[in-house]
Scaffold this motif. Structure first.
Motif, PDB file in Angstrom:
ATOM      1  N   ASP A 115      19.201  45.496  48.854  1.00  0.00           N
ATOM      2  CA  ASP A 115      19.175  46.802  48.223  1.00  0.00           C
ATOM      3  C   ASP A 115      20.795  47.147  48.180  1.00  0.00           C
ATOM      4  O   ASP A 115      21.638  47.023  49.193  1.00  0.00           O
ATOM      5  N   TYR A 116      21.231  47.846  47.090  1.00  0.00           N
ATOM      6  CA  TYR A 116      22.544  48.594  46.942  1.00  0.00           C
ATOM      7  C   TYR A 116      23.629  47.518  47.260  1.00  0.00           C
ATOM      8  O   TYR A 116      24.772  47.647  48.065  1.00  0.00           O
ATOM      9  N   LEU A 117      23.641  46.494  46.876  1.00  0.00           N
ATOM     10  CA  LEU A 117      24.674  45.403  46.764  1.00  0.00           C
ATOM     11  C   LEU A 117      25.658  45.666  45.708  1.00  0.00           C
ATOM     12  O   LEU A 117      25.301  45.922  44.608  1.00  0.00           O
ATOM     13  N   THR A 118      27.055  45.476  45.839  1.00  0.00           N
ATOM     14  CA  THR A 118      27.674  45.223  44.677  1.00  0.00           C
ATOM     15  C   THR A 118      28.348  43.793  44.767  1.00  0.00           C
ATOM     16  O   THR A 118      28.749  43.435  45.624  1.00  0.00           O
ATOM     17  N   VAL A 119      28.003  43.089  43.595  1.00  0.00           N
ATOM     18  CA  VAL A 119      28.421  41.677  43.638  1.00  0.00           C
ATOM     19  C   VAL A 119      29.382  41.448  42.448  1.00  0.00           C
ATOM     20  O   VAL A 119      29.088  41.855  41.223  1.00  0.00           O
ATOM     21  N   VAL A 120      30.539  41.051  42.918  1.00  0.00           N
ATOM     22  CA  VAL A 120      31.823  40.517  41.944  1.00  0.00           C
ATOM     23  C   VAL A 120      31.331  39.219  41.563  1.00  0.00           C
ATOM     24  O   VAL A 120      31.465  38.433  42.515  1.00  0.00           O
ATOM     25  N   THR A 121      31.502  38.758  40.297  1.00  0.00           N
ATOM     26  CA  THR A 121      31.492  37.315  40.046  1.00  0.00           C
ATOM     27  C   THR A 121      31.928  36.953  38.728  1.00  0.00           C
ATOM     28  O   THR A 121      32.448  37.819  37.828  1.00  0.00           O
ATOM     29  N   ASN A 122      32.561  35.621  38.562  1.00  0.00           N
ATOM     30  CA  ASN A 122      33.148  35.268  37.430  1.00  0.00           C
ATOM     31  C   ASN A 122      32.288  34.238  36.667  1.00  0.00           C
ATOM     32  O   ASN A 122      32.467  33.305  35.848  1.00  0.00           O
ATOM     33  N   GLY A 123      31.264  34.111  37.379  1.00  0.00           N
ATOM     34  CA  GLY A 123      30.013  33.293  36.854  1.00  0.00           C
ATOM     35  C   GLY A 123      29.038  33.714  35.978  1.00  0.00           C
ATOM     36  O   GLY A 123      28.181  34.834  36.379  1.00  0.00           O
ATOM     37  N   LEU A 124      28.717  33.339  34.597  1.00  0.00           N
ATOM     38  CA  LEU A 124      28.113  34.136  33.782  1.00  0.00           C
ATOM     39  C   LEU A 124      26.574  33.762  34.024  1.00  0.00           C
ATOM     40  O   LEU A 124      25.710  34.714  34.015  1.00  0.00           O
ATOM     41  N   ALA A 125      26.163  32.599  34.594  1.00  0.00           N
ATOM     42  CA  ALA A 125      24.664  32.228  35.213  1.00  0.00           C
ATOM     43  C   ALA A 125      24.444  33.157  36.233  1.00  0.00           C
ATOM     44  O   ALA A 125      23.467  33.751  36.410  1.00  0.00           O
ATOM     45  N   VAL A 140      31.427  41.742  36.504  1.00  0.00           N
ATOM     46  CA  VAL A 140      31.784  40.442  35.818  1.00  0.00           C
ATOM     47  C   VAL A 140      33.380  40.355  35.820  1.00  0.00           C
ATOM     48  O   VAL A 140      33.801  41.271  34.941  1.00  0.00           O
ATOM     49  N   ILE A 141      33.962  39.494  36.302  1.00  0.00           N
ATOM     50  CA  ILE A 141      35.495  39.408  36.159  1.00  0.00           C
ATOM     51  C   ILE A 141      35.714  38.761  34.787  1.00  0.00           C
ATOM     52  O   ILE A 141      35.294  37.623  34.408  1.00  0.00           O
ATOM     53  N   GLY A 142      36.254  39.516  33.918  1.00  0.00           N
ATOM     54  CA  GLY A 142      36.925  38.814  32.531  1.00  0.00           C
ATOM     55  C   GLY A 142      37.571  37.699  32.470  1.00  0.00           C
ATOM     56  O   GLY A 142      38.559  37.519  33.471  1.00  0.00           O
TER      57      GLY A 142
END
Length: 252
Positions: A115-125, A140-142
């Motif tokens: 619950d209520y996580l913020t996830v930053v990623t550069n992975g599309l999958a 999503v990091i551009g």
């Protein structure tokens, strides 16, 4: 010039020009042709280039989908176990960063009940997987979509990352040694990961046994920047014992 730095420059030249000649690069880098040929041999063994008569070229491109799929199948059972072993390092309400690796994707699949996580990623999958949970805020990091990859790389996301201070960065790597730390074959992805490392409280390395004591081109995290290493039961025990100041978790 140290060998890792020289090989990094070789790959930069190759990525810019798509091919290189030994006689030209030996002059540019001020090294013997014999030394350069040995560098090219090592880089070829790591799958980063293909040697030709008198030089080298980039490997033949494959489709992004097929490459990521084949990479995710390598040591798949170990990656699943490592992803499961990483779960205790995730807590509700945190901000975490997941890289674009297939091992981080296995962790992402297990976050369905958080619950209520913020996830930053550069992975599309990875980003697509995380959207299954409406309680996860996905950022999503551009960047540039590299051929043969499912990751966005480059420094286009630098401004965004500078505003994010995450709790944990979960990352894999192309290789991990005691001298070079965590390293990737893509210089551009390594530069992006350096920014991630600098903006988190803890770095957790998710590495199956095949990544340990393996060379790669560009370092993105020194050994002293790594808090925890999660690996599998086939990991070389002597190598693990040589690591100081890192929590070791063996997934089972």
């Amino acid at each position: 010039m140290l060998a890792p730095e020289r090989r990094n420059q070789i790959m930069q030249i190759l990525n810019e020009n798509k091919q290189l000649l030994v006689k030209d690069i030996s002059i540019e880098l001020n090294v013997s042709e014999g030394t350069l040929r040995n560098d090219l041999k090592i880089l070829e063994e790591d799958g980063l280039l293909e040697r030709t008569h008198g030089g080298a070229v980039l490997p033949k491109p494959t489709t992004s989908e097929n490459t990521f799929h084949s990479r995710s199948l390598a040591n798949q059972a170990e990656k699943k176990m490592i992803g499961k072993a990483a779960l205790p390092f995730v807590q509700n309400g945190q901000c975490i960063i997941l890289d674009a690796s297939s091992t981080s994707l296995e962790l992402a699949k297990l976050l369905i009940n958080y619950d209520y996580l913020t996830v930053v990623t550069n992975g599309l999958a990875t980003a697509q997987e995380l959207t299954r949970n409406p309680h996860i805020n996905v950022i999503v990091i551009g960047g540039v979509l590299r051929p043969g990859s499912s990751s966005l790389e480059g420094l286009l996301g630098k401004g965004l990352l500078s505003q994010i201070h995450a709790d944990v960065f979960f990352t894999s790597a192309h290789g991990f040694t005691t001298t070079a730390g965590l390293a990737d074959f893509s210089i551009y992805e390594a530069e992006l990961k350096k920014l991630m490392v600098n903006n988190v409280n803890k770095v957790v390395a998710l590495l199956d046994h095949s990544k340990l004591n393996r060379r790669s081109i560009a370092t993105f995290a020194e050994v002293n920047q790594i808090s925890t290493l999660i690996t599998d039961q086939s990991a070389d025990k002597d190598f693990l014992n040589s690591l100081e100041g890192i929590e070791i978790v063996i997934a089972d």
